[in-house]
Scaffold this active site. Sequence first.
Site, PDB file in Angstrom:
ATOM      1  CB  SER A   1      -7.531  -3.776   2.301  1.00 41.83           C
ATOM      2  OG  SER A   1      -7.283  -2.327   2.972  1.00 41.83           O
TER       3      SER A   1
ATOM      4  NE  ARG B   1      -8.536   1.070   4.695  1.00 39.89           N
ATOM      5  CZ  ARG B   1      -8.022   2.338   4.538  1.00 39.89           C
ATOM      6  NH1 ARG B   1      -8.762   3.165   5.649  1.00 39.89           N
ATOM      7  NH2 ARG B   1      -7.249   2.896   3.724  1.00 39.89           N
TER       8      ARG B   1
ATOM      9  NE  ARG C   1      -6.884   1.532  -6.622  1.00 46.89           N
ATOM     10  CZ  ARG C   1      -5.936   1.943  -6.025  1.00 46.89           C
ATOM     11  NH1 ARG C   1      -4.841   2.241  -6.354  1.00 46.89           N
ATOM     12  NH2 ARG C   1      -5.939   1.493  -4.471  1.00 46.89           N
TER      13      ARG C   1
ATOM     14  CG  ASP D   1      -2.014   1.042   1.151  1.00 43.60           C
ATOM     15  OD1 ASP D   1      -2.272   1.523   0.093  1.00 43.60           O
ATOM     16  OD2 ASP D   1      -2.721   1.316   2.291  1.00 43.60           O
TER      17      ASP D   1
ATOM     18  CG  ASN E   1      -7.145  -2.828  -6.286  1.00 43.26           C
ATOM     19  OD1 ASN E   1      -6.160  -3.278  -6.087  1.00 43.26           O
ATOM     20  ND2 ASN E   1      -7.518  -1.676  -5.480  1.00 43.26           N
ATOM     21  CD1 TRP E   2     -11.839  -5.854 -10.600  1.00 46.88           C
ATOM     22  CD2 TRP E   2     -10.574  -5.142 -12.465  1.00 46.88           C
ATOM     23  NE1 TRP E   2     -10.980  -7.016 -11.205  1.00 46.88           N
ATOM     24  CE2 TRP E   2     -10.208  -6.676 -12.245  1.00 46.88           C
ATOM     25  CE3 TRP E   2      -9.847  -4.780 -13.618  1.00 46.88           C
ATOM     26  CZ2 TRP E   2      -9.639  -7.563 -13.137  1.00 46.88           C
ATOM     27  CZ3 TRP E   2      -9.163  -5.573 -14.290  1.00 46.88           C
ATOM     28  CH2 TRP E   2      -8.806  -6.861 -14.180  1.00 46.88           C
TER      29      TRP E   2
HETATM   30  C1  FPP Z   1      -2.409   0.016  -3.319  1.00 46.12           C
HETATM   31  O1  FPP Z   1      -1.518   1.456  -3.218  1.00 46.12           O
HETATM   32  C2  FPP Z   1      -1.495  -0.910  -4.353  1.00 46.12           C
HETATM   33  C3  FPP Z   1      -2.021  -1.275  -5.415  1.00 46.12           C
HETATM   34  C4  FPP Z   1      -3.557  -1.062  -5.519  1.00 46.12           C
HETATM   35  C5  FPP Z   1      -1.184  -1.726  -6.473  1.00 46.12           C
HETATM   36  C6  FPP Z   1      -0.132  -2.596  -5.825  1.00 46.12           C
HETATM   37  C7  FPP Z   1       0.569  -2.926  -7.234  1.00 46.12           C
HETATM   38  C8  FPP Z   1       2.053  -3.001  -7.297  1.00 46.12           C
HETATM   39  C9  FPP Z   1       2.838  -2.550  -6.078  1.00 46.12           C
HETATM   40  C10 FPP Z   1       2.722  -3.321  -8.312  1.00 46.12           C
HETATM   41  C11 FPP Z   1       2.840  -4.787  -8.370  1.00 46.12           C
HETATM   42  C12 FPP Z   1       3.332  -5.060  -9.354  1.00 46.12           C
HETATM   43  C13 FPP Z   1       3.801  -6.392  -9.696  1.00 46.12           C
HETATM   44  C14 FPP Z   1       4.568  -6.540 -10.812  1.00 46.12           C
HETATM   45  C15 FPP Z   1       3.113  -7.538  -9.059  1.00 46.12           C
HETATM   46  P1  FPP Z   1      -2.387   2.608  -3.529  1.00 46.12           P
HETATM   47  O2  FPP Z   1      -2.179   3.009  -4.841  1.00 46.12           O
HETATM   48  O3  FPP Z   1      -3.701   2.271  -3.191  1.00 46.12           O
HETATM   49  O4  FPP Z   1      -1.711   3.826  -2.714  1.00 46.12           O
HETATM   50  P2  FPP Z   1      -2.582   5.021  -2.046  1.00 46.12           P
HETATM   51  O5  FPP Z   1      -3.210   4.424  -0.874  1.00 46.12           O
HETATM   52  O6  FPP Z   1      -1.071   5.699  -1.566  1.00 46.12           O
HETATM   53  O7  FPP Z   1      -3.339   5.598  -2.764  1.00 46.12           O
END
Ligand code: FPP
Length: 246
Positions: A202, A200, A77, A26, A74-75
């Site tokens: 999540s 959380r 987004r 995260d 996550n879809w």
């Molecule tokens: C949550 O952070 C992260 C995700 C929904 C995506 C996680 C994916 C990666 C780290 C890339 C993985 C790559 C591979 C190759 C497996 P957020 O974007 O929700 O962060 P925020 O809460 O700060 O907005």
Amino acid sequence: MGIFKKKQNYSIENIVMPEHVAIIMDGNGRWAKKRGLPRSAGHSAGAKNFRKIIRYCSDIGIKYLTMYAFSTENWKRPEDEVGALMKLFKQYLEEALRDFKDDTIKLQFIGDTTAFSEEIQSLMKDAVEGSRNRDGMVLNLAMNYGGRSEIVMAAKKLAEKAAKGELSANDITEKMISDSIYTAGQPDPDLIIRPSGEYRTSNFLLWQSAYSEYVIMDKLWPDFSTDDMNFALLEYAKRNRRFGGV
Ligand code: FPP
């Protein structure tokens, strides 16, 4: 439960190690925002760190590592962000297939992978097939994963057996549910690490985490270092796990 901020060099020599570690990756978005970059740049940095941390976990002898890469939610987004994530997954899978001959990590997916493009599904299948006989760390990549939908999946499997007369509702056990979810045959996670300071779950490993130890850290995923990993492992080693007993 506190948020841990301290940072120095932590030695993990001779500590009680978890067999199964799970990580909620995260904070990519916030990492990018802090730098005035698009969210996709945060995910790229997160993907780079993912490679570093899985390698480290394999090197220090973790047996099972589960990484939350994409949830069933996550879809929702924006399309460009989902597209950027798909591109990163594809890159990683292609790279994993290229590097396969030298690797020991056994790759598996947890989640409903049928929602991904044919191309990504085919890469996933090849990556699983190609690493099937490895004896190193098992890496569960949670992709289109949701803890609730996983439990629904198990309920459907058992209901179908009951409908066919192969099982009576009264005989359903916890083990049957554990055997009907994506992580069947694996130990439950001992330690779940959540960087970025959010308290959380999540929708992550809801069934499996009944007795997991949580370590929440005030670090955004792209900045989460091997030293932070050591800190979480040391914190885990200090916990007194009772599993509901005394
Ligand atoms: C949550 O952070 C992260 C995700 C929904 C995506 C996680 C994916 C990666 C780290 C890339 C993985 C790559 C591979 C190759 C497996 P957020 O974007 O929700 O962060 P925020 O809460 O700060 O907005």
